[in-house]
Write an enzyme that holds these catalytic residues in place. Structure first.
Site, PDB file in Angstrom:
ATOM      1  N   SER A  41       0.827  -1.204   0.000  1.00  0.00           N
ATOM      2  CA  SER A  41       0.000   0.000   0.000  1.00  0.00           C
ATOM      3  C   SER A  41       0.862   1.254   0.000  1.00  0.00           C
ATOM      4  O   SER A  41       0.415   2.311  -0.418  1.00  0.00           O
ATOM      5  CB  SER A  41      -0.879   0.039   1.245  1.00  0.00           C
ATOM      6  OG  SER A  41      -1.623  -1.135   1.345  1.00  0.00           O
TER       7      SER A  41
ATOM      8  N   HIS B 137      -0.890  -2.312  -7.297  1.00  0.00           N
ATOM      9  CA  HIS B 137      -1.611  -2.114  -6.037  1.00  0.00           C
ATOM     10  C   HIS B 137      -3.118  -2.286  -6.214  1.00  0.00           C
ATOM     11  O   HIS B 137      -3.776  -1.450  -6.832  1.00  0.00           O
ATOM     12  CB  HIS B 137      -1.284  -0.717  -5.487  1.00  0.00           C
ATOM     13  CG  HIS B 137      -1.920  -0.429  -4.176  1.00  0.00           C
ATOM     14  ND1 HIS B 137      -2.421   0.799  -3.832  1.00  0.00           N
ATOM     15  CD2 HIS B 137      -2.159  -1.241  -3.108  1.00  0.00           C
ATOM     16  CE1 HIS B 137      -2.928   0.740  -2.611  1.00  0.00           C
ATOM     17  NE2 HIS B 137      -2.788  -0.488  -2.154  1.00  0.00           N
TER      18      HIS B 137
ATOM     19  N   GLU C 151      -3.556   0.448  -9.024  1.00  0.00           N
ATOM     20  CA  GLU C 151      -2.529   1.457  -9.288  1.00  0.00           C
ATOM     21  C   GLU C 151      -1.251   0.742  -9.736  1.00  0.00           C
ATOM     22  O   GLU C 151      -0.755  -0.141  -9.040  1.00  0.00           O
ATOM     23  CB  GLU C 151      -2.238   2.267  -8.019  1.00  0.00           C
ATOM     24  CG  GLU C 151      -3.402   3.153  -7.600  1.00  0.00           C
ATOM     25  CD  GLU C 151      -3.181   3.808  -6.240  1.00  0.00           C
ATOM     26  OE1 GLU C 151      -3.629   4.937  -6.050  1.00  0.00           O
ATOM     27  OE2 GLU C 151      -2.566   3.173  -5.350  1.00  0.00           O
TER      28      GLU C 151
ATOM     29  N   ASN D 280      -4.218   6.192  -1.485  1.00  0.00           N
ATOM     30  CA  ASN D 280      -3.890   6.187  -0.060  1.00  0.00           C
ATOM     31  C   ASN D 280      -3.402   7.540   0.451  1.00  0.00           C
ATOM     32  O   ASN D 280      -3.456   7.811   1.646  1.00  0.00           O
ATOM     33  CB  ASN D 280      -2.892   5.078   0.274  1.00  0.00           C
ATOM     34  CG  ASN D 280      -3.629   3.765   0.457  1.00  0.00           C
ATOM     35  OD1 ASN D 280      -4.820   3.752   0.756  1.00  0.00           O
ATOM     36  ND2 ASN D 280      -2.945   2.657   0.251  1.00  0.00           N
TER      37      ASN D 280
HETATM   38  N1  LIG Z   1      -5.489  -4.899   3.743  1.00  0.00           N
HETATM   39  C1  LIG Z   1      -5.712  -4.027   2.787  1.00  0.00           C
HETATM   40  O1  LIG Z   1      -6.771  -3.379   2.730  1.00  0.00           O
HETATM   41  C2  LIG Z   1      -4.708  -3.795   1.695  1.00  0.00           C
HETATM   42  C3  LIG Z   1      -5.108  -3.136   0.534  1.00  0.00           C
HETATM   43  C4  LIG Z   1      -4.179  -2.987  -0.497  1.00  0.00           C
HETATM   44  C5  LIG Z   1      -2.872  -3.437  -0.327  1.00  0.00           C
HETATM   45  N2  LIG Z   1      -2.514  -4.058   0.836  1.00  0.00           N
HETATM   46  C6  LIG Z   1      -1.137  -4.542   0.958  1.00  0.00           C
HETATM   47  O2  LIG Z   1      -1.151  -5.939   0.744  1.00  0.00           O
HETATM   48  C7  LIG Z   1      -0.130  -6.557   1.534  1.00  0.00           C
HETATM   49  C8  LIG Z   1      -0.772  -7.645   2.373  1.00  0.00           C
HETATM   50  O3  LIG Z   1      -1.732  -7.057   3.216  1.00  0.00           O
HETATM   51  P1  LIG Z   1      -2.888  -7.951   3.871  1.00  0.00           P
HETATM   52  O4  LIG Z   1      -3.845  -7.011   4.470  1.00  0.00           O
HETATM   53  O5  LIG Z   1      -3.354  -8.984   2.892  1.00  0.00           O
HETATM   54  O6  LIG Z   1      -2.054  -8.680   5.024  1.00  0.00           O
HETATM   55  P2  LIG Z   1      -2.423 -10.036   5.840  1.00  0.00           P
HETATM   56  O7  LIG Z   1      -1.732  -9.908   7.132  1.00  0.00           O
HETATM   57  O8  LIG Z   1      -3.891 -10.284   5.802  1.00  0.00           O
HETATM   58  O9  LIG Z   1      -1.715 -11.163   4.956  1.00  0.00           O
HETATM   59  C9  LIG Z   1      -0.343 -11.242   4.796  1.00  0.00           C
HETATM   60  C10 LIG Z   1       0.030 -12.698   4.648  1.00  0.00           C
HETATM   61  O10 LIG Z   1       1.412 -12.792   4.285  1.00  0.00           O
HETATM   62  C11 LIG Z   1       1.900 -13.997   4.857  1.00  0.00           C
HETATM   63  N3  LIG Z   1       3.359 -13.935   4.855  1.00  0.00           N
HETATM   64  C12 LIG Z   1       4.170 -13.221   5.637  1.00  0.00           C
HETATM   65  N4  LIG Z   1       5.466 -13.424   5.267  1.00  0.00           N
HETATM   66  C13 LIG Z   1       5.437 -14.264   4.214  1.00  0.00           C
HETATM   67  C14 LIG Z   1       6.431 -14.835   3.368  1.00  0.00           C
HETATM   68  N5  LIG Z   1       7.725 -14.557   3.528  1.00  0.00           N
HETATM   69  N6  LIG Z   1       6.049 -15.679   2.391  1.00  0.00           N
HETATM   70  C15 LIG Z   1       4.732 -15.964   2.210  1.00  0.00           C
HETATM   71  N7  LIG Z   1       3.747 -15.448   2.962  1.00  0.00           N
HETATM   72  C16 LIG Z   1       4.098 -14.600   3.951  1.00  0.00           C
HETATM   73  C17 LIG Z   1       1.275 -14.052   6.230  1.00  0.00           C
HETATM   74  O11 LIG Z   1       1.275 -15.379   6.715  1.00  0.00           O
HETATM   75  C18 LIG Z   1      -0.134 -13.515   5.931  1.00  0.00           C
HETATM   76  O12 LIG Z   1      -1.050 -14.567   5.682  1.00  0.00           O
HETATM   77  C19 LIG Z   1       0.533  -5.439   2.335  1.00  0.00           C
HETATM   78  O13 LIG Z   1       1.710  -5.028   1.686  1.00  0.00           O
HETATM   79  C20 LIG Z   1      -0.500  -4.336   2.313  1.00  0.00           C
HETATM   80  O14 LIG Z   1       0.093  -3.054   2.384  1.00  0.00           O
HETATM   81  C21 LIG Z   1      -3.408  -4.265   1.830  1.00  0.00           C
END
Ligand SMILES: NC(=O)c1ccc[n+]([C@@H]2O[C@H](COP(=O)([O-])OP(=O)(O)OC[C@H]3O[C@@H](n4cnc5c(N)ncnc54)[C@H](O)[C@@H]3O)[C@@H](O)[C@H]2O)c1
Length: 293
Positions: free
Chosen positions: A123, A144, A156, A195
């Site tokens: 993000s 993104h 994005e 964001n």
């Molecule tokens: N949550 C949102 O609304 C949102 C929106 C857009 C972008 N993002 C981005 O997406 C990414 C993930 O966010 P999320 O909310 O899905 O997080 P989340 O915590 O729900 O999921 C992340 C997952 O990554 C896994 N993980 C951690 N290290 C790992 C590795 N080395 N190899 C494989 N898996 C691994 C964890 O076990 C977890 O299941 C972040 O960078 C966040 O900024 C999130």
């Protein structure tokens, strides 16, 4: 499938975002391998695919053939090598922590063939912070998605100074091919487009709340009923994850040293109490009772 040279996609991280991003690709006809270090999360992602697709068919939103094909297009494994070895594009969606992403990008660079594009769904972390972990900076960029990825149309695409024109174009085309509406950022900027705007709203909402001016419910009502947003900032933070808001604030503070970038007191409190929003059953609102969304 209309993007030349893209057939196999690997999605790393099957959490909030990853499991739905993987399904977006599978529904559009790409072969997808979804991986996570956490077996439980991966099982949940697989169960989601097993229920979501038939539900879409039952609702008349998807043909049986598309659903069947999508399910056979997607597989789940905890083995990163197995997931990424034949990928043309990798979309990383792991925790918002630079050190973890750096390590992963270095691993992916070793595992993937030279042509593979490595994209991050981060993000806030621009891909120029990750590109030096690889020997292919020209093939690294941001892709993104928004939450929930199956529903939200915008993607994005951010071209860093290291990103080849061709890489950004391919990711842009890929987003369009899966039915999204891509926008191209020609330069890196913290928070990208959406964001930056959301952060400005959240900063004010949290300030008003922390100052005791209004309740979070009333701040949400103000944003919904005056500005016409589908949900207020506190409900949105419950959806996107309060842990994420905490990590984003901490990463930014570590980077700038500016105390104004530290997560607000209520975010720190909720983070410590593990009240992370919908994912833990409680955030600002209570989700233990079904339907309180
Ligand atoms: N949550 C949102 O609304 C949102 C929106 C857009 C972008 N993002 C981005 O997406 C990414 C993930 O966010 P999320 O909310 O899905 O997080 P989340 O915590 O729900 O999921 C992340 C997952 O990554 C896994 N993980 C951690 N290290 C790992 C590795 N080395 N190899 C494989 N898996 C691994 C964890 O076990 C977890 O299941 C972040 O960078 C966040 O900024 C999130």
């Amino acid at each position: 499938m209309a993007v030349p040279g893209v057939k196999n996609i690997c999605v790393v991280g099957a959490g909030n975002m990853g499991h739905q991003i993987a399904l977006c690709f599978a529904i559009a006809g790409y072969r997808v391998k979804c991986t996570d270090i956490n077996e439980e999360v991966l099982k949940k992602a697989e169960n989601f695919a097993d229920t979501y697709l038939p539900e879409r068919v039952a609702k008349g939103k998807m043909s049986e053939e598309v659903a069947r094909q999508a399910r056979s297009n997607i597989s789940f494994t905890t083995d990163l090598k197995e997931a990424a070895a034949d990928a043309d594009v990798v979309v990383e969606a792991i925790l918002e922590k630079l050190d973890l992403k750096w390590k992963l990008f270095a691993q992916l660079d070793e595992i993937c063939p030279p042509h593979t594009i490595l994209a991050t769904n981060s993000s806030f972390i621009v891909s120029s912070k990750l590109a030096p972990a690889t020997k292919r900076p020209d093939k690294v960029c941001n892709m993104h998605f928004f939450n929930p990825a199956l529903i939200m149309k915008l993607v994005e695409v951010v071209k860093g100074p290291h990103t080849a024109e061709e890489t950004a174009q391919k990711i842009f085309d890929l987003a369009r091919d899966i039915g999204k509406v891509p926008v191209l950022l020609k330069k890196e900027i913290y928070g990208f487009l959406v964001n930056r705007i959301v952060s400005a709203i959240n900063r004010e909402a949290l300030y008003i709340y922390d100052m005791g001016v209004a309740s979070y419910e009333d701040i949400d009502k103000a944003v919904v009923y005056a500005l016409g947003h589908p949900m207020g900032p506190f409900r949105l933070m419950d959806l996107t994850g309060i842990d994420l808001a905490y990590y984003i604030g901490m990463e930014r503070y570590q980077e700038t040293g500016d105390p104004a970038h530290k997560p607000s007191p209520i975010i720190v409190e909720k983070f410590i109490k593990k009240e992370w929003g919908q994912k833990t059953g409680r955030g600002f609102y209570d989700y233990s009772q079904q339907g309180n969304k």
